[in-house]
Design a protein around this motif. Structure first.
Motif, PDB file in Angstrom:
ATOM      1  N   ALA A  81      30.798  17.078  72.294  1.00 28.19           N
ATOM      2  CA  ALA A  81      30.330  18.051  71.298  1.00 28.19           C
ATOM      3  C   ALA A  81      30.643  19.493  71.690  1.00 28.19           C
ATOM      4  N   GLY A  82      31.121  19.688  72.892  1.00 25.06           N
ATOM      5  CA  GLY A  82      31.450  21.040  73.344  1.00 25.06           C
ATOM      6  C   GLY A  82      30.249  21.839  73.814  1.00 25.06           C
ATOM      7  N   LEU A  86      33.429  20.603  81.628  1.00 20.64           N
ATOM      8  CA  LEU A  86      33.580  19.759  82.806  1.00 20.64           C
ATOM      9  C   LEU A  86      32.964  20.417  84.038  1.00 20.64           C
ATOM     10  N   GLU A  87      32.920  21.757  84.052  1.00 23.84           N
ATOM     11  CA  GLU A  87      32.353  22.489  85.193  1.00 23.84           C
ATOM     12  C   GLU A  87      30.820  22.467  85.184  1.00 23.84           C
ATOM     13  N   THR A  88      30.227  22.429  83.995  1.00 27.94           N
ATOM     14  CA  THR A  88      28.758  22.527  83.908  1.00 27.94           C
ATOM     15  C   THR A  88      28.058  21.186  83.651  1.00 27.94           C
ATOM     16  N   THR A  89      28.828  20.146  83.359  1.00 25.10           N
ATOM     17  CA  THR A  89      28.197  18.854  83.042  1.00 25.10           C
ATOM     18  C   THR A  89      27.550  18.218  84.272  1.00 25.10           C
ATOM     19  N   ILE A 139      39.253  15.423  77.715  1.00 27.40           N
ATOM     20  CA  ILE A 139      38.757  16.773  77.437  1.00 27.40           C
ATOM     21  C   ILE A 139      39.653  17.805  78.111  1.00 27.40           C
ATOM     22  N   ASP A 140      40.066  17.487  79.334  1.00 30.74           N
ATOM     23  CA  ASP A 140      40.947  18.400  80.075  1.00 30.74           C
ATOM     24  C   ASP A 140      42.296  18.552  79.361  1.00 30.74           C
ATOM     25  N   ALA A 141      42.766  17.448  78.772  1.00 33.51           N
ATOM     26  CA  ALA A 141      44.058  17.479  78.070  1.00 33.51           C
ATOM     27  C   ALA A 141      43.915  17.921  76.614  1.00 33.51           C
ATOM     28  N   ASP A 142      42.663  18.179  76.180  1.00 32.68           N
ATOM     29  CA  ASP A 142      42.375  18.631  74.819  1.00 32.68           C
ATOM     30  C   ASP A 142      42.907  17.663  73.761  1.00 32.68           C
ATOM     31  N   VAL A 143      42.644  16.352  73.989  1.00 29.69           N
ATOM     32  CA  VAL A 143      43.072  15.355  72.993  1.00 29.69           C
ATOM     33  C   VAL A 143      42.141  15.451  71.780  1.00 29.69           C
TER      34      VAL A 143
END
Length: 200
Positions: A81-82, A86-89, A139-143
């Motif tokens: 959901a944004g 990845l840094e804060t999860t 998410i890192d690859a923005d799929v």
């Protein structure tokens, strides 16, 4: 005179013999009772130790349940959901908690069925880890959000499986606790039966 002295000596000898027999009988009874008490204490100590270890295993497994059931799916949803990055999860932190918890449980003296159930849960958890890593890569690859949602549903499904398997493990260990209780009762019954046969 000598006859009277002899009769007195015989009577005193009989008294001494009766007294010795009473003392010997009392000693046997005392030693028997002490032995019974020591056996009961030993038996109780052994099974109470088993209960204590079992209770610790069940408590440890219960601590994993909220993380597996709620936290993993929720953090995966926040990523998709944004609402988190990845840094804060906390997703991968929760995954490490579950991995460590399962590892520690496997080191314990589990029942046979509990040990097998933990192996199943550990394998399923490996699948959950792979889906979480896949989501991180997506998410890192923005799929596309559509693909991320597919992976999110897979994470939800597999985390539900791990949750069910941990609950099954707890159930199996509690069943083992009932078996320990039965063994304790049987041990006491056999002990008392052995004592009864010995004295009767």
């Amino acid at each position: 005179m000598s006859r009277a002295a002899g009769a007195l000596k015989t009577a005193l000898g009989r008294r001494g013999s009766i007294r010795s027999k009473i003392l010997a009988g009392f000693t046997v009874i005392l030693v028997g009772m002490l032995s019974i008490n020591l056996l009961v204490i030993g038996l109780s100590h052994h099974f109470l130790g088993e209960y204590h270890i079992l209770a610790e295993r069940v408590i440890s497994a219960n601590k994993l349940i909220p993380t597996v059931r709620d936290d993993v799916s929720l953090d995966a949803y926040y990523l998709v959901a944004g609402r988190r990055t990845l840094e804060t999860t906390q997703l991968f932190h929760h995954m490490e908690e579950i991995r460590q918890g399962l590892y520690l449980l496997k080191q314990e003296n589990n029942s046979e069925n509990g040990r097998i159930q933990l192996q199943i849960a550990t394998r399923t958890f490996g699948t959950l880890q792979r889906y979480c890593q896949k989501l991180g890569q997506e998410i890192d690859a923005d799929v596309s959000l559509e693909l991320q949602n597919v992976t999110l549903e897979q994470i939800r499904d597999v985390s539900a499986l791990v949750y069910n398997q941990i609950e099954e493990y707890i159930y199996l260990e509690l069943l083992w606790g009932e078996s320990i209780d039965q063994m304790l009762q049987t041990g006491f019954q056999l002990l008392l039966l052995g004592i009864w046969r010995r004295w009767c």
